[in-house]
Motif scaffolding. Structure first.
Motif, short mmCIF file in Angstrom:
data_model
loop_
_atom_site.label_atom_id
_atom_site.label_comp_id
_atom_site.label_asym_id
_atom_site.label_seq_id
_atom_site.Cartn_x
_atom_site.Cartn_y
_atom_site.Cartn_z
N PHE A 25 0.84 -1.20 0.00
CA PHE A 25 0.00 0.00 0.00
C PHE A 25 0.88 1.25 0.00
N GLU A 28 3.49 1.28 -3.25
CA GLU A 28 2.79 1.56 -4.50
C GLU A 28 2.18 2.97 -4.51
N LEU A 29 1.72 3.43 -3.35
CA LEU A 29 1.24 4.79 -3.25
C LEU A 29 2.37 5.76 -3.62
N LEU A 34 -0.44 2.48 -7.05
CA LEU A 34 -1.50 1.92 -6.21
C LEU A 34 -2.84 2.04 -6.94
N TYR A 215 -5.60 -2.82 1.31
CA TYR A 215 -5.06 -3.40 0.08
C TYR A 215 -5.92 -4.56 -0.42
#
Length: 220
Positions: A25, A28-29, A34, A215
């Protein structure tokens, strides 16, 4: 106590604390990859969490006999209104998250359990233990924001989220909260000190589970 209690709590919670930095989470953010539906689900669950986080500030402030703790919690409650609540309103407008969607989104098990854990510390343990159970949220988010701020996310709303925690104000706020809990813990019993450590550790574990919940878009 040779070490400050928040230092001991951090050491006790080291693994889930640092696992949060590596969770998909977060990574990737930061990278901008994400899935937007995951971030949306996170915001919906976080709305419920923050609603009760704010209520807990007020309830603990009402129930504590310590003037310093009462004042700090009242200040935190006002800061939450002006800070995260205001930022979430912006996010909800940008993503067109409606009242109907909020109402129709069930509270996920992890969200429910985390909030219930903090209420339990107040009603079963003490105002000081309850305040300690709230510290990982503020502290961990501030550290994650600061860590991610060295490189911008390519997605503007993700960067807004990072920026909201990577502030000097947030850092000073955490330092103030830690210093107060350290001070008050020295004045209490070894039994309550142990309860503080346990509550802090559970909250840190729940922080990691909150990323997992978001997620996976966890359901009952």
């Amino acid at each position: 106590m040779s070490k400050k209690i928040t230092d001991l709590a951090y050491e006790k919670s080291y693994k889930p604390w640092h696992d949060s930095f590596k969770h998909p989470f977060i990574t990737e953010l930061h990278a901008g990859t994400l899935d937007p539906t995951i971030f949306r689900y996170y915001l919906l669950q976080d709305r419920y969490y923050l609603e009760h986080f704010g209520k807990l500030y007020d309830l603990i402030a009402q129930q504590t006999d310590n003037a310093k703790l009462k004042s700090a919690l009242q200040e935190n409650s006002a800061g939450l209104e002006a800070g995260e609540f205001a930022i979430r309103e912006i996010f909800f407008r940008e993503l067109n998250i409606t009242d109907k969607e909020i109402k129709n989104t069930p509270v996920a098990p992890t969200t429910y359990n985390y909030v219930s854990h903090m209420y339990r510390q107040l009603y079963v343990e003490s105002p000081l233990v309850a305040a300690a159970s709230m510290l990982p949220c503020e502290w961990l988010y501030q550290e994650i924001g600061e860590y991610l701020s060295t490189k911008d996310s390519p997605i503007p709303i993700y960067q807004q989220w990072i920026d909201s925690y990577a502030t000097e104000e947030a850092k000073l706020g955490v330092q103030k909260q830690r210093a107060l809990i350290d001070e008050l813990a020295e004045e209490t019993s070894p039994i309550e000190q142990q309860k503080i450590l346990e509550a802090f550790e559970i909250s840190t574990q729940m922080e990691y589970k909150f990323w997992e919940m978001s997620y996976a878009k966890e359901t009952w």
